[in-house]
Design a protein around this motif. Structure first.
Motif, mmCIF file in Angstrom:
data_model
loop_
_atom_site.group_PDB
_atom_site.id
_atom_site.type_symbol
_atom_site.label_atom_id
_atom_site.label_comp_id
_atom_site.label_asym_id
_atom_site.label_seq_id
_atom_site.Cartn_x
_atom_site.Cartn_y
_atom_site.Cartn_z
ATOM 1 N N ASP A 103 15.400 5.217 -2.671
ATOM 2 C CA ASP A 103 15.221 6.665 -2.701
ATOM 3 C C ASP A 103 13.872 7.057 -3.300
ATOM 4 O OD1 ASP A 103 15.620 6.031 -5.318
ATOM 5 O OD2 ASP A 103 17.419 7.259 -5.589
ATOM 6 N N VAL A 104 12.929 6.089 -3.364
ATOM 7 C CA VAL A 104 11.580 6.350 -3.863
ATOM 8 C C VAL A 104 10.567 5.761 -2.888
ATOM 9 C CG1 VAL A 104 9.900 5.876 -5.688
ATOM 10 C CG2 VAL A 104 12.267 6.407 -6.285
ATOM 11 N N LEU A 105 9.647 6.607 -2.428
ATOM 12 C CA LEU A 105 8.521 6.155 -1.621
ATOM 13 C C LEU A 105 7.366 5.856 -2.568
ATOM 14 C CD1 LEU A 105 7.098 5.880 1.222
ATOM 15 C CD2 LEU A 105 6.387 8.263 0.895
ATOM 16 N N ARG A 106 6.778 4.695 -2.406
ATOM 17 C CA ARG A 106 5.713 4.280 -3.314
ATOM 18 C C ARG A 106 4.371 4.223 -2.589
ATOM 19 N NH1 ARG A 106 8.006 2.089 -7.931
ATOM 20 N NH2 ARG A 106 10.229 1.591 -7.739
ATOM 21 N N ILE A 107 3.340 4.677 -3.277
ATOM 22 C CA ILE A 107 1.962 4.498 -2.817
ATOM 23 C C ILE A 107 1.269 3.705 -3.911
ATOM 24 C CG2 ILE A 107 -0.192 5.626 -2.178
ATOM 25 C CD1 ILE A 107 1.461 8.044 -1.334
ATOM 26 N N ILE A 133 0.839 -1.186 0.000
ATOM 27 C CA ILE A 133 0.000 0.000 0.000
ATOM 28 C C ILE A 133 0.881 1.245 0.000
ATOM 29 C CG2 ILE A 133 -1.700 1.309 1.332
ATOM 30 C CD1 ILE A 133 -2.753 -1.435 2.329
ATOM 31 N N ILE A 134 1.821 1.315 0.910
ATOM 32 C CA ILE A 134 2.755 2.431 0.955
ATOM 33 C C ILE A 134 4.060 1.946 1.569
ATOM 34 C CG2 ILE A 134 1.760 3.215 3.147
ATOM 35 C CD1 ILE A 134 2.634 6.059 2.413
ATOM 36 N N GLY A 135 5.188 2.400 1.053
ATOM 37 C CA GLY A 135 6.472 2.018 1.618
ATOM 38 C C GLY A 135 7.593 2.121 0.613
ATOM 39 N N LYS A 136 8.707 1.473 0.945
ATOM 40 C CA LYS A 136 9.881 1.441 0.068
ATOM 41 C C LYS A 136 10.366 0.009 -0.045
ATOM 42 C CE LYS A 136 11.748 6.074 0.980
ATOM 43 N NZ LYS A 136 12.985 6.821 1.327
ATOM 44 N N TYR A 137 10.810 -0.314 -1.234
ATOM 45 C CA TYR A 137 11.478 -1.603 -1.360
ATOM 46 C C TYR A 137 12.659 -1.477 -2.303
ATOM 47 C CZ TYR A 137 8.587 -2.257 -5.626
ATOM 48 O OH TYR A 137 7.982 -2.117 -6.839
ATOM 49 N N LYS A 138 13.628 -2.316 -2.045
ATOM 50 C CA LYS A 138 14.838 -2.328 -2.875
ATOM 51 C C LYS A 138 14.799 -3.554 -3.777
ATOM 52 C CE LYS A 138 18.705 -1.050 -0.964
ATOM 53 N NZ LYS A 138 19.883 -1.014 -0.088
ATOM 54 N N GLY A 139 15.370 -3.424 -4.947
ATOM 55 C CA GLY A 139 15.345 -4.531 -5.895
ATOM 56 C C GLY A 139 13.956 -4.674 -6.487
ATOM 57 N N ASN A 140 13.536 -5.911 -6.739
ATOM 58 C CA ASN A 140 12.238 -6.160 -7.374
ATOM 59 C C ASN A 140 11.138 -6.502 -6.387
ATOM 60 O OD1 ASN A 140 13.234 -5.792 -9.999
ATOM 61 N ND2 ASN A 140 14.079 -7.875 -10.004
ATOM 62 N N SER A 141 11.450 -6.559 -5.109
ATOM 63 C CA SER A 141 10.421 -6.920 -4.134
ATOM 64 C C SER A 141 10.835 -6.419 -2.770
ATOM 65 C CB SER A 141 10.230 -8.446 -4.090
ATOM 66 O OG SER A 141 11.350 -9.057 -3.472
ATOM 67 N N GLY A 142 9.961 -6.627 -1.817
ATOM 68 C CA GLY A 142 10.249 -6.211 -0.454
ATOM 69 C C GLY A 142 11.097 -7.209 0.306
ATOM 70 N N ALA A 143 11.580 -8.251 -0.352
ATOM 71 C CA ALA A 143 12.362 -9.277 0.336
ATOM 72 C C ALA A 143 13.831 -8.907 0.413
ATOM 73 C CB ALA A 143 12.204 -10.616 -0.380
ATOM 74 N N THR A 144 14.165 -7.655 0.138
ATOM 75 C CA THR A 144 15.550 -7.205 0.139
ATOM 76 C C THR A 144 15.823 -6.360 1.371
ATOM 77 O OG1 THR A 144 15.438 -7.125 -2.275
ATOM 78 C CG2 THR A 144 17.299 -6.013 -1.230
ATOM 79 N N GLU A 145 16.988 -6.529 1.948
ATOM 80 C CA GLU A 145 17.381 -5.750 3.122
ATOM 81 C C GLU A 145 17.187 -4.256 2.859
ATOM 82 O OE1 GLU A 145 21.631 -4.561 5.004
ATOM 83 O OE2 GLU A 145 21.281 -6.705 4.736
ATOM 84 N N GLY A 146 16.603 -3.580 3.823
ATOM 85 C CA GLY A 146 16.338 -2.164 3.675
ATOM 86 C C GLY A 146 14.935 -1.849 3.178
ATOM 87 N N SER A 147 14.090 -2.881 3.058
ATOM 88 C CA SER A 147 12.727 -2.667 2.589
ATOM 89 C C SER A 147 11.769 -2.563 3.773
ATOM 90 C CB SER A 147 12.278 -3.819 1.682
ATOM 91 O OG SER A 147 13.125 -3.924 0.558
#
Length: 594
Positions: free
Chosen positions: A448-452, A358-372
């Motif tokens: 460096d991108v917040l997604r909604i 819904i809202i957040g940040k993720y690195k790589g192609n999914s939220g399964a990456t450190e820093g997500s």
């Protein structure tokens, strides 16, 4: 095949009875033989209380025009009505191929009590607009009962009558009534209704007047759906006089004292001064509704509107954040609030696939990456997901995505050493709070991108407001913020505030401005060339607002539930609308206070 046979029977029955009503030759009357007649007791008035409904729809009656004209009979009814001049018809656009007087989208919503995105009816066939996949023979099409189905299933003795000038509507949607009549004009509709009220005993009667619609759309009509069109206003006043005749006929019924009549007056859509009615403009969607019962007090519904943008499989939003002001890391805190309305899928279910952000940040192609990190929807659960350099936490709240109303979803997080303190609020109520072991230091290196929303997500929600603070808000503040459509900008910890309203939308439709000066705006992210944000108008259905029965925006999905409630028919959970007339149930006990 069963439905086809049923429709044929109804059409044959309709033809026989229509001849009695409208032909110049009267039906033959057969006298009861004297020996039999002597054994029949004199019929007297029934002393059992019987609920009845007369539903009058005025096609194309704009709510504001009816209010401004103030026709005599409707105005007199207001003293005993729950009513609204600012009703909102379906947000739909009829294509040229589907442009027809009947407006099948709005009629289907009125009669089924479910939203257009659920019933999916869009043309005069009144069939769901579903594409079947031939490779999936198990696929089914969801059909939604109309109000006659609910009434007949509740009590087969309840007779239903429908009188309208619309052939497709009568044949393809209303043929399940005990009797369906197709009339040529408003005069015929009035005469058939009067005769029924005087001579018959229907529990539910629906009729539709088309005179206003034709006066607004006739070739050369001056003024369209406006008070400046004299023919349009004259048609309204004529229909108003018919309503007076109906009320008089009801009062003259021999069992009137033991009958509680709810008279419902609605319009299916409004229109513009140019005669347009098939679009989404406020003039085209402006309707009215009135629920009259002689023992009601007067109450004008307090309409409050709100705005939102759909986050779909092709439209999402991004906030460029190179300075990472919207980040969660060592020693940092973040609170997010989002006001959302969930969209059901084609099966009228609010359960979607897992892990849709819904809202957040993720690195790589999914939220399964450190820093997500972010707020996710997992089936019908609300999750916070944080993946640090050591450990992952995903606290959740179950079963809070399950209705078509607006809600406030909040999540607060604070990094304390190698632990994360969190809390999840739903409509101002703390649903889950604790701490979890997550080393958050490397979350500082998030994207460096917040997604909604997400261009890869299901089309699951509308969003009205998004707010972010660089602090873990107190419980009292999170409770107080719930349901507020405008919050103070004075809080120095408020670092992001996006309101999805027309005035915040850029001219090109691709940017929503940040209410916090100097902070980044939200930009369109779409997989479709030329896409823009579309800001739609919605009734306010936030829980705090709906806590009072008079706080109602009159949508089409609300009409059927009130009628079913009045007749004592169980309200199906599939209906989009809710019951509000129950808040005035004391008036139904009027005989006890005589």
């Amino acid at each position: 095949m069963k439905n086809i046979v049923k429709r044929l029977k109804n059409i044959i029955y309709l033809g026989m009875l229509s001849t009695c009503f409208f032909s110049n030759q009267s039906c033959t009357n057969y006298e009861t033989p004297p020996p039999i007649r002597a054994d029949i007791p004199e019929s007297g008035p029934s002393t059992s209380i019987r609920k009845k409904v007369l539903w009058i729809n005025i096609d194309g009656a704009a709510g504001q025009v009816v209010k401004d004209v103030s026709p005599a009979q409707i105005t007199a009814m207001l003293a005993h009505s729950k009513y609204s001049w600012a009703g909102l018809s379906d947000s739909r656009t009829l294509s040229d191929g589907h442009r027809q007087s009947e407006d099948p989208v709005n009629w289907s919503t009125l009669l089924t009590g479910v939203a257009p995105g659920i019933h999916t009816i869009s043309d005069g066939s009144y069939m769901p607009n579903i594409t079947l996949d031939p490779t999936k023979p198990e696929q089914t099409v969801a059909y939604y009962p109309n109000i006659m189905d609910y009434i007949a299933d509740a009590n087969p003795a309840y007779k239903t009558l429908c009188i309208t000038p619309w052939t497709d509507l009568n044949t393809n949607m209303l043929s399940n009534a005990a009797l369906t009549l197709t009339t040529k004009n408003d005069e015929e509709t009035k005469e058939a209704t009067l005769r029924s009220l005087q001579e018959d005993d229907y529990t539910f009667t629906l009729l539709s007047f088309s005179g206003m619609f034709h006066a607004a759309t006739a070739p050369g009509a001056a003024g369209g759906f406006s008070i400046k069109n004299p023919e349009y206003v004259a048609a309204l006043n004529q229909i108003d006089s018919y309503i007076g005749e109906f009320l008089q006929a009801i009062q003259e019924r021999k069992n009137f004292y033991y009958e509680d009549w709810l008279v419902v007056i609605t319009s299916n859509h409004g229109g513009t001064a140019e005669g347009e009615y098939e679009g989404k403009s406020e003039e085209e969607r402006n309707t009215f509704a009135l629920f009259y019962f002689p023992h009601y007090g007067t109450s004008e519904m307090k309409e409050e509107m709100m705005y939102g943008v759909a986050m779909s499989s092709t439209v999402g939003g991004v906030v460029n954040d190179p300075d990472r002001i919207y980040s969660l890391g060592a020693g940092k805190s973040l609170t997010m609030e989002i006001i959302m309305q969930m969209k059901p899928n084609s099966s009228n279910s609010y359960t979607y696939a897992n892990w849709k952000m819904i809202i957040g940040k993720y690195k790589g192609n999914s939220g399964a990456t450190e820093g997500s990190w972010g707020i996710y929807r997992q089936s019908n659960r609300f999750d916070i997901y944080i993946r640090g350099s050591s450990g992952t936490t995903q606290p959740q709240v179950s079963n809070i995505f399950g209705d078509p109303y607006w809600h406030t979803y909040s999540a607060g997080m604070q990094s304390i050493g190698n632990r994360i303190a969190y809390k999840i609020f739903y409509d101002g109520e703390n649903k889950n709070s604790n701490t979890a072991s997550v080393t958050a230091a490397d979350v500082t290196t998030d994207a460096d991108v917040l997604r909604i929303g997400n261009s890869n997500s299901d089309p699951t929600f509308y969003v009205a407001e998004v707010r972010l603070w660089d602090a873990l808000l107190d419980d009292e503040v999170m409770t107080d913020n719930a349901g507020k459509l405008d919050i103070s900008l004075d809080d120095p910890h408020l670092i992001g505030y996006w309101k999805f309203v027309p005035e915040a939308l850029s001219e090109d439709g691709k940017t929503i401005s940040n209410q916090i000066e100097g902070k980044p705006d939200l930009e369109l992210s779409s997989t479709t060339a030329g896409a823009t944000f579309t800001v739609d108008k919605f009734p306010n259905t936030l829980p705090y607002y709906l806590s009072k029965p008079e706080n109602v925006v009159m949508e089409h999905t609300l009409i059927a539930p009130q009628i079913l409630y009045w007749l004592g028919v169980k309200i199906d959970s599939k209906l989009t609308g809710r019951v509000f007339l129950s808040g005035y149930s004391e008036a139904e006990e009027w005989r006890e206070y005589e």
